[in-house]
Motif scaffolding. Sequence first.
Motif, PDB file in Angstrom:
ATOM      1  N   LYS A  39      -0.452 -37.129  -8.760  1.00 42.38           N
ATOM      2  CA  LYS A  39      -1.161 -35.859  -8.545  1.00 42.38           C
ATOM      3  C   LYS A  39      -2.728 -35.753  -8.331  1.00 42.38           C
ATOM      4  O   LYS A  39      -3.139 -35.037  -7.736  1.00 42.38           O
ATOM      5  CB  LYS A  39      -0.972 -35.417  -9.973  1.00 42.38           C
ATOM      6  N   GLU A  40      -3.213 -37.050  -8.685  1.00 46.97           N
ATOM      7  CA  GLU A  40      -4.821 -37.269  -8.448  1.00 46.97           C
ATOM      8  C   GLU A  40      -4.990 -37.486  -6.868  1.00 46.97           C
ATOM      9  O   GLU A  40      -6.084 -36.855  -6.426  1.00 46.97           O
ATOM     10  CB  GLU A  40      -5.121 -38.455  -9.025  1.00 46.97           C
ATOM     11  N   VAL A  41      -4.116 -37.688  -6.136  1.00 45.97           N
ATOM     12  CA  VAL A  41      -4.313 -38.003  -4.816  1.00 45.97           C
ATOM     13  C   VAL A  41      -3.732 -36.921  -3.806  1.00 45.97           C
ATOM     14  O   VAL A  41      -4.428 -36.410  -2.580  1.00 45.97           O
ATOM     15  CB  VAL A  41      -3.987 -39.364  -4.227  1.00 45.97           C
ATOM     16  N   THR A  42      -3.029 -35.982  -4.197  1.00 49.16           N
ATOM     17  CA  THR A  42      -2.150 -35.169  -3.737  1.00 49.16           C
ATOM     18  C   THR A  42      -2.825 -33.656  -3.980  1.00 49.16           C
ATOM     19  O   THR A  42      -2.759 -32.688  -3.127  1.00 49.16           O
ATOM     20  CB  THR A  42      -0.574 -35.015  -3.807  1.00 49.16           C
ATOM     21  N   GLU A  43      -3.148 -33.475  -5.138  1.00 49.70           N
ATOM     22  CA  GLU A  43      -3.550 -32.235  -5.660  1.00 49.70           C
ATOM     23  C   GLU A  43      -5.194 -32.106  -5.919  1.00 49.70           C
ATOM     24  O   GLU A  43      -5.821 -31.186  -5.728  1.00 49.70           O
ATOM     25  CB  GLU A  43      -2.841 -32.024  -6.851  1.00 49.70           C
ATOM     26  N   ASN A  44      -5.724 -33.102  -6.552  1.00 53.25           N
ATOM     27  CA  ASN A  44      -7.092 -33.304  -6.956  1.00 53.25           C
ATOM     28  C   ASN A  44      -8.005 -33.832  -5.948  1.00 53.25           C
ATOM     29  O   ASN A  44      -9.222 -34.005  -6.254  1.00 53.25           O
ATOM     30  CB  ASN A  44      -7.084 -34.109  -8.428  1.00 53.25           C
ATOM     31  N   GLY A  45      -7.553 -34.303  -4.888  1.00 55.20           N
ATOM     32  CA  GLY A  45      -8.657 -34.552  -3.936  1.00 55.20           C
ATOM     33  C   GLY A  45      -9.135 -36.032  -3.836  1.00 55.20           C
ATOM     34  O   GLY A  45      -9.969 -36.304  -2.917  1.00 55.20           O
TER      35      GLY A  45
END
Length: 321
Positions: free
Chosen positions: A109-115
């Motif tokens: 989630k951190e790399v796919t959604e939070n940039g």
Amino acid sequence: MSLIDIVVPCYNEEAGLRHFVEVTNSVIEGIPEHKFRYILVNDGSKDKTYLIMKELANQFDNIKYISFSRNFGKEAAMYAGFQHTSGDYVIVMDADLQHPPQMFPEMIKEVTENGYDCCALRRTAREGESKFRETFSKLFFRIQNALSETKMPYGAVDYRIMTRQMVDSILELSEAQRFSKGLFSWVGFNTKWLPFKTVDRELGQTTWSFWKLFKYALDGITSFSVAPLRFISGMGIVIFIIALIYIIITLIQTLIFGIDVPGYATTLIVTLFMGGIMEFSIGIVGEYLGRIFIETKDRPIYIIHHTNFDEDEKETKEKND
């Protein structure tokens, strides 16, 4: 649907490799929005790790393996895995389940959604670790961060997920003597750090002795800092000043006050002290020269003995024909 490659260096993981795949599969089944592929790297294991890899590859279509001709070390295994990735994102982790795959959803989630370009884990505690080893680990991070401009948070581990761009940047750093924790920090990119607690291995035994960890820490310091060499220069200046002051004092005592010059004891102490300093200095310089010597040989970082990546190439060629 993006592809996530999971790079897993393996050394003598016969006892736990199947269990690792089972546990990890149970996690990725709950993440249907991404496609996962394993890249298992056998780092010259002395047990049946390679045979188990082949069996797993026959059982699961998403498992690829690379087997070295001998043990080249975990750093070489990670580099080989990175070279064979083609996914949009790459996860690197150990096969002993001390890097919990249950953290995949949060990391992804951190790399796919939070940039973020990278989501990495830092260890806050470890069950069963001795106080001495924990103290040594803290001391290493403090020394490393004090001597080098490449900073690493305490407890940083290799377990992380990275974007394709970050992995490609790491692959451009092709030195033979690698210290990946430092390389991950050196290339930069936005990194999200997540705390976690490791537990003892469920199966198998660790191959990381204290001596191996000490050598690994030494590689980290010499790979990213020339401070020890500067320390030698500074120490030489200090010793020169002290010697000059001592010479002046001795001359004053002898010529003006007529006091006898200290004899045997003083000479022996100074000689032993200077001998120790010179041996220590030569050792530091030798460490850097040794690294230069190895790098200039330009030998391959690893040699592949077996792999099933060739099968994909054959299938692609047959389709094209």
